[in-house]
Design an enzyme around this catalytic site. Structure first.
Site, PDB file in Angstrom:
ATOM      1  N   SER A   1       3.667 -30.785  97.500  1.00 29.42           N
ATOM      2  CA  SER A   1       3.685 -30.764  98.962  1.00 29.42           C
ATOM      3  C   SER A   1       4.091 -32.137  99.473  1.00 29.42           C
ATOM      4  O   SER A   1       4.300 -33.077  98.695  1.00 29.42           O
ATOM      5  CB  SER A   1       2.310 -30.375  99.512  1.00 29.42           C
ATOM      6  OG  SER A   1       1.370 -31.399  99.225  1.00 29.42           O
ATOM      7  N   LYS A   2       4.176 -32.253 100.795  1.00 29.19           N
ATOM      8  CA  LYS A   2       4.645 -33.510 101.395  1.00 29.19           C
ATOM      9  C   LYS A   2       3.756 -34.697 101.055  1.00 29.19           C
ATOM     10  O   LYS A   2       4.221 -35.834 101.041  1.00 29.19           O
ATOM     11  CB  LYS A   2       4.732 -33.352 102.920  1.00 29.19           C
ATOM     12  CG  LYS A   2       5.876 -32.455 103.367  1.00 29.19           C
ATOM     13  CD  LYS A   2       5.941 -32.367 104.875  1.00 29.19           C
ATOM     14  CE  LYS A   2       7.090 -31.457 105.321  1.00 29.19           C
ATOM     15  NZ  LYS A   2       7.146 -31.340 106.796  1.00 29.19           N
ATOM     16  N   ARG A   3       2.491 -34.437 100.774  1.00 31.85           N
ATOM     17  CA  ARG A   3       1.607 -35.568 100.472  1.00 31.85           C
ATOM     18  C   ARG A   3       1.963 -36.222  99.133  1.00 31.85           C
ATOM     19  O   ARG A   3       1.561 -37.355  98.862  1.00 31.85           O
ATOM     20  CB  ARG A   3       0.142 -35.121 100.488  1.00 31.85           C
ATOM     21  CG  ARG A   3      -0.310 -34.317  99.291  1.00 31.85           C
ATOM     22  CD  ARG A   3      -1.811 -34.043  99.349  1.00 31.85           C
ATOM     23  NE  ARG A   3      -2.306 -33.391  98.162  1.00 31.85           N
ATOM     24  CZ  ARG A   3      -2.274 -32.075  97.973  1.00 31.85           C
ATOM     25  NH1 ARG A   3      -1.744 -31.294  98.899  1.00 31.85           N
ATOM     26  NH2 ARG A   3      -2.757 -31.542  96.865  1.00 31.85           N
ATOM     27  N   HIS A   4       2.710 -35.518  98.290  1.00 31.08           N
ATOM     28  CA  HIS A   4       3.119 -36.075  97.001  1.00 31.08           C
ATOM     29  C   HIS A   4       4.434 -36.839  97.107  1.00 31.08           C
ATOM     30  O   HIS A   4       4.851 -37.489  96.165  1.00 31.08           O
ATOM     31  CB  HIS A   4       3.278 -34.949  95.967  1.00 31.08           C
ATOM     32  CG  HIS A   4       2.027 -34.192  95.717  1.00 31.08           C
ATOM     33  ND1 HIS A   4       1.906 -32.843  95.988  1.00 31.08           N
ATOM     34  CD2 HIS A   4       0.830 -34.582  95.227  1.00 31.08           C
ATOM     35  CE1 HIS A   4       0.688 -32.439  95.663  1.00 31.08           C
ATOM     36  NE2 HIS A   4       0.008 -33.470  95.210  1.00 31.08           N
TER      37      HIS A   4
END
Length: 470
Positions: A238-241
């Site tokens: 996801s974007k947090r990665h």
């Protein structure tokens, strides 16, 4: 062997995710390896969420990555007549039926089934009621209640599904729009798709689609489901990665070939080899070498690959890729051949094109600004004489390449002034670049050229002389 025809069929409801790009890449490589065809299809039956902007984002990403397609892009919204023909075939053969159960009624029955410990699937109420077309009626598939459907997955191996666990899926909604599972089967049949290679989030759709193929009397394609990509914490990517959009990597200064190389290695291997040319990938790619387990995204590995490709690229080929980053920094336009010469000096030390563009300031700006600390430390009055002697020698230089410049410095600094080269090199670097970090001094001078070098050396001389007067 039948002709290999693969497809990539994204839904245009957002950007192209790197997981989708990897799926497209595996299809593209498989088709190219077998001298087959690769089809691009836009699955836009979701008319509320599908947008032209998303279509453009997908096409732009595919083109940037260099994944050309042999046919398409085809749009599902332009194929409704085809879906209707196949739907009628299923209705005529008794493999489909009309259902008038309201959404509210279905929801109530599902909740009741769950409360009683039963599976909350459609209970088949309208299976044998003989309804014809009508307002608010959907068309459902008559799923067999007995037997087993086997998915002979090219990656995961055989997967068995009990037909009793599958419900009578909706083929066409009450608004006339075909559902995903039905439209995709009709598309794959009519496009003669031989291999369906997609993410393993589609595994549970596959038995339903196999049953539709059989009901339509069509041969099955081969199915292969690719494991998902996980973040470093082993949660779904996801974007947090990190960035999940393909085009975000372009904006961050990654080269398309580095992203291609990285994505293919997320789940596929060929011995211990890490770096592949595109031709090598086409020659070596096979589904047998795709792993069964999820792959873990590693941003450091991607950055390492990008640095490698920048270092190994032809500087002339990097110039057009670098251009938008130079423009975004407001640099004045320069001759492409000049930029290519500057690029050559920065390739060994740049991990991204953004990094390279930011390092180009002393090459691109007509007037440079000194770093205050560097100027204070190195542009001292004691350097006035060495600078004057260098300016005189450089003015007379007929050749301004690296070997000639090195000889001038050795003669003036070492032989005539009896100074160590390093004592003068850093002040000259500050004079030419404004800072203390740059490529090799003679490389920089050769790229800047005689006129710019002399202009900046004289400016530094004036600065040092003024400092001596204060």
């Amino acid at each position: 062997m039948e002709p290999v025809i693969t497809r990539f069929a994204p839904s245009p409801t957002g950007y192209l995710h790197i997981g989708g790009a990897r799926t497209a890449l595996f299809n593209w490589l498989f088709a190219r390896h077998h001298s087959g065809s690769f089809i691009l299809r836009i699955e836009d039956t979701d008319q509320v969420r599908s947008t032209d902007q998303s279509v453009k984002a997908i096409l732009d990403a595919m083109e940037w990555l260099g994944m050309d397609w042999d046919a398409g892009p085809y749009y599902q919204k332009e194929r409704f007549d085809l879906y209707e023909d196949h739907l009628q075939k299923l209705l005529n053969s008794g493999h489909a039926y009309y259902c008038d159960c309201s959404p509210e009624d279905l929801d109530a029955r599902r909740k009741a089934a769950m409360a009683e410990g039963r599976k909350p699937k459609y209970d088949g109420r309208c299976r044998d009621r003989g309804f014809g077309p009508g307002s608010h009626r959907v068309v459902r598939f008559r799923c067999p209640h007995g037997g087993t459907t086997v998915v002979n997955d090219l990656i995961k191996g055989p997967i068995f599904f009990d037909n009793a666990e599958l419900d009578d899926l909706v083929l066409r909604r009450s608004d006339g729009i075909p559902t995903y599972n039905f439209a995709v089967v009709v598309d794959d049949i009519t496009m003669n798709i031989s291999h369906v290679i997609r993410g393993d989030d589609h595994v549970n759709n596959t038995p339903r689609q196999i049953l539709l193929y059989r009901a339509l009397g069509e041969p099955l394609p081969s199915f292969g489901h690719v494991p998902m990509i996980l973040g470093p914490d082993r949660a779904r990517m996801s974007k947090r990665h990190g960035a999940t959009s393909v085009m975000a990597y372009r904006e961050m200064g990654y080269l398309p070939q580095s992203l291609i190389n990285y994505l293919v290695r997320l789940g596929w291997s060929h011995g211990d080899q890490e770096i592949f040319t595109l031709q090598e990938l086409v020659e070596k790619f096979s589904l047998e070498s795709v792993g069964k387990s999820a792959s873990v995204y590693n941003p450091e590995k991607l950055l390492w690959l990008n640095a490698h490709y920048i270092k190994e690229s032809d500087p002339e080929q990097l110039v057009p890729l670098l251009k938008p980053f130079l423009e975004s920094l407001g640099y004045p336009p320069k001759d492409p051949h000049y930029i290519a010469r500057a690029v050559r000096t920065l390739q060994q030390r740049s991990k991204t094109l953004v990094e390279m563009a930011e390092s180009m300031n002393f090459y691109m700006l007509d007037e440079i600004t000194y770093d205050e600390g560097a100027a204070k430390k190195f542009l001292k009055p004691g350097m006035v004489d060495p600078f004057q002697r260098l300016v005189e020698a450089l003015e007379k230089a007929e050749n301004f390449d690296e070997p000639a410049l090195e000889k001038i410095f050795e003669r003036v600094i070492v032989a005539e002034l009896n100074m160590k080269f390093g004592k003068v090199a850093q002040p000259v670097r500050v004079a030419l670049t404004g800072g203390t970090v740059s490529p090799g001094l003679f490389e920089v001078m050769a790229v800047l050229g005689k006129n710019i070098v002399l202009k900046r050396m004289r400016k530094a001389l004036a600065y040092m002389q003024q400092e001596g007067e204060n």
